[in-house]
Design a protein around this motif. Structure first.
Motif, PDB file in Angstrom:
ATOM      1  N   HIS A 182       0.850  -1.192   0.000  1.00  0.00           N
ATOM      2  CA  HIS A 182       0.000   0.000   0.000  1.00  0.00           C
ATOM      3  C   HIS A 182       0.889   1.246   0.000  1.00  0.00           C
ATOM      4  O   HIS A 182       1.990   1.256   0.558  1.00  0.00           O
ATOM      5  CB  HIS A 182      -0.949  -0.007   1.196  1.00  0.00           C
ATOM      6  N   PRO A 183       0.433   2.334  -0.617  1.00  0.00           N
ATOM      7  CA  PRO A 183       1.305   3.487  -0.907  1.00  0.00           C
ATOM      8  C   PRO A 183       2.040   4.087   0.279  1.00  0.00           C
ATOM      9  O   PRO A 183       3.164   4.536   0.128  1.00  0.00           O
ATOM     10  CB  PRO A 183       0.334   4.503  -1.524  1.00  0.00           C
ATOM     11  N   ARG A 184       1.446   4.108   1.470  1.00  0.00           N
ATOM     12  CA  ARG A 184       2.105   4.822   2.573  1.00  0.00           C
ATOM     13  C   ARG A 184       3.136   3.967   3.311  1.00  0.00           C
ATOM     14  O   ARG A 184       3.716   4.420   4.273  1.00  0.00           O
ATOM     15  CB  ARG A 184       1.071   5.344   3.564  1.00  0.00           C
ATOM     16  N   THR A 185       3.342   2.738   2.937  1.00  0.00           N
ATOM     17  CA  THR A 185       4.337   1.918   3.619  1.00  0.00           C
ATOM     18  C   THR A 185       5.709   2.587   3.542  1.00  0.00           C
ATOM     19  O   THR A 185       6.196   2.900   2.460  1.00  0.00           O
ATOM     20  CB  THR A 185       4.411   0.514   2.980  1.00  0.00           C
ATOM     21  N   GLY A 186       6.308   2.823   4.700  1.00  0.00           N
ATOM     22  CA  GLY A 186       7.624   3.444   4.742  1.00  0.00           C
ATOM     23  C   GLY A 186       7.618   4.953   4.718  1.00  0.00           C
ATOM     24  O   GLY A 186       8.672   5.573   4.808  1.00  0.00           O
ATOM     25  N   HIS A 187       6.461   5.578   4.631  1.00  0.00           N
ATOM     26  CA  HIS A 187       6.408   7.036   4.615  1.00  0.00           C
ATOM     27  C   HIS A 187       6.704   7.596   6.007  1.00  0.00           C
ATOM     28  O   HIS A 187       6.319   7.006   7.016  1.00  0.00           O
ATOM     29  CB  HIS A 187       5.026   7.529   4.164  1.00  0.00           C
ATOM     30  N   SER A 188       7.338   8.719   6.045  1.00  0.00           N
ATOM     31  CA  SER A 188       7.682   9.325   7.337  1.00  0.00           C
ATOM     32  C   SER A 188       6.450   9.776   8.104  1.00  0.00           C
ATOM     33  O   SER A 188       6.467   9.883   9.323  1.00  0.00           O
ATOM     34  CB  SER A 188       8.616  10.527   7.120  1.00  0.00           C
ATOM     35  N   GLN A 189       5.346  10.046   7.412  1.00  0.00           N
ATOM     36  CA  GLN A 189       4.127  10.513   8.076  1.00  0.00           C
ATOM     37  C   GLN A 189       3.255   9.367   8.565  1.00  0.00           C
ATOM     38  O   GLN A 189       2.160   9.582   9.047  1.00  0.00           O
ATOM     39  CB  GLN A 189       3.319  11.437   7.160  1.00  0.00           C
ATOM     40  N   GLY A 190       3.734   8.120   8.428  1.00  0.00           N
ATOM     41  CA  GLY A 190       2.973   6.986   8.920  1.00  0.00           C
ATOM     42  C   GLY A 190       2.187   6.306   7.819  1.00  0.00           C
ATOM     43  O   GLY A 190       2.036   6.828   6.706  1.00  0.00           O
ATOM     44  N   GLU A 191       1.694   5.119   8.119  1.00  0.00           N
ATOM     45  CA  GLU A 191       0.994   4.339   7.105  1.00  0.00           C
ATOM     46  C   GLU A 191      -0.454   4.783   6.914  1.00  0.00           C
ATOM     47  O   GLU A 191      -1.031   4.604   5.849  1.00  0.00           O
ATOM     48  CB  GLU A 191       1.035   2.858   7.482  1.00  0.00           C
ATOM     49  N   ALA A 211      -6.536   9.625   1.419  1.00  0.00           N
ATOM     50  CA  ALA A 211      -5.688   9.666   2.610  1.00  0.00           C
ATOM     51  C   ALA A 211      -4.528   8.679   2.509  1.00  0.00           C
ATOM     52  O   ALA A 211      -3.472   8.885   3.112  1.00  0.00           O
ATOM     53  CB  ALA A 211      -6.530   9.359   3.851  1.00  0.00           C
ATOM     54  N   LEU A 212      -4.714   7.606   1.740  1.00  0.00           N
ATOM     55  CA  LEU A 212      -3.687   6.570   1.603  1.00  0.00           C
ATOM     56  C   LEU A 212      -2.779   6.798   0.392  1.00  0.00           C
ATOM     57  O   LEU A 212      -1.932   5.959   0.085  1.00  0.00           O
ATOM     58  CB  LEU A 212      -4.364   5.197   1.498  1.00  0.00           C
ATOM     59  N   ASP A 213      -2.956   7.900  -0.287  1.00  0.00           N
ATOM     60  CA  ASP A 213      -2.091   8.269  -1.420  1.00  0.00           C
ATOM     61  C   ASP A 213      -2.223   7.333  -2.625  1.00  0.00           C
ATOM     62  O   ASP A 213      -1.250   7.015  -3.302  1.00  0.00           O
ATOM     63  CB  ASP A 213      -0.622   8.329  -0.986  1.00  0.00           C
TER      64      ASP A 213
END
Length: 264
Positions: A182-191, A211-213
């Motif tokens: 899923h897109p937010r994996t590893g993002h600094s702003q959280g999953e 919200a999940l990009d």
């Protein structure tokens, strides 16, 4: 003979400390004794002996508010008696009630303080005597809570792994293999997986996808994500605005300076 214990606990006993009925009763007795002392001092502070000297007096002069007021009242009575030709009132008799209250105050306050100190000692000693038993019980409860916390944590970790698996599989499907997480994996702003929410027909809601990009370029398969419920208004095709023709009139008799021999 048991050793005397002076409990000066660094902090007040926590409200959740499971005190026995005996300790609770002793605590109430201590609180009542302290309250009685504070109330008496507050209600009778005008009889407290203190230094009442004023500017110009070098030596201490010990009195109280009530006695100074009584002395001023005595002077007024003396002036009135002399003016009326009557005998002066007996000074000691006039001031006796106030002096009696001063003596009562001086004796009562230390007695109330001593009573509160005694009640505190009894309460503190009884509390200290129960700390071991209470501590053992709290240690047992903490061990049980720790086991429950560990089980809950493991269950949470397993649920999170399952969540990651299925959101990743969904992403692979919707992107036709373009992405497998899923897109937010590893993002600094959280999953931001708490935003995952479906419509009644099972599609990922538009706001959740936003919200999940899940950007448009990722979405290769239609029907898995809800369309934008409020799409932007269509923009008209751009066109060069036409400039209207402009016509200029000339005053009668005016000749264009550029006109020479019939040629512009």
């Amino acid at each position: 003979m048991p050793q005397r214990f002076d409990a000066n606990f660094e902090t007040a006993p926590p409200a959740d400390l499971p005190l026995s009925p005996k300790v609770k009763n002793l605590r109430k007795a201590y609180q009542d004794a302290e309250g009685a002392h504070e109330k008496y001092v507050q209600e009778n502070s005008r009889y407290r002996t203190r230094d009442v000297r004023v500017i110009g007096e070098s030596a201490p002069r010990y009195s109280c508010t009530a006695l100074e007021e009584a002395k001023r009242e005595l002077k007024e009575v003396e002036i009135a008696a002399v003016g009326a030709g009557k005998p002066l009132p007996d000074k000691d008799e006039f001031l006796a009630p106030v002096r009696a209250k001063m003596d009562e105050y001086d004796r009562t306050v230390p007695a109330l303080k001593a009573l509160a100190a005694k009640a505190k000692q009894e309460y503190s000693a009884a509390l200290f005597g129960e700390l071991k038993a209470m501590g053992l019980k709290e240690a047992e409860k903490a061990a049980k809570a720790r086991d429950e916390w560990e089980k809950a944590y493991k269950a949470m970790a397993a649920a999170k792994a399952t969540l990651d698996l299925h959101t990743g599989l969904f992403t692979w499907c919707v992107s036709a293999g373009y992405m497998d997480v899923h897109p937010r994996t590893g993002h600094s702003q959280g999953e931001n997986l708490e935003a995952w929410e479906l419509t009644e027909d099972g599609r990922l809601k538009f706001e959740a996808a936003k919200a999940l990009d899940f950007y448009d370029y990722m979405v290769k398969v239609e029907g898995l994500i809800e369309p934008d419920p409020n799409p932007p208004a269509p923009v008209e095709e751009w066109a060069m605005p036409r400039t209207p023709a402009q016509h200029y009139s000339k005053p009668v008799g005016h000749e264009d300076a550029s006109y020479v021999g019939g040629i512009y």
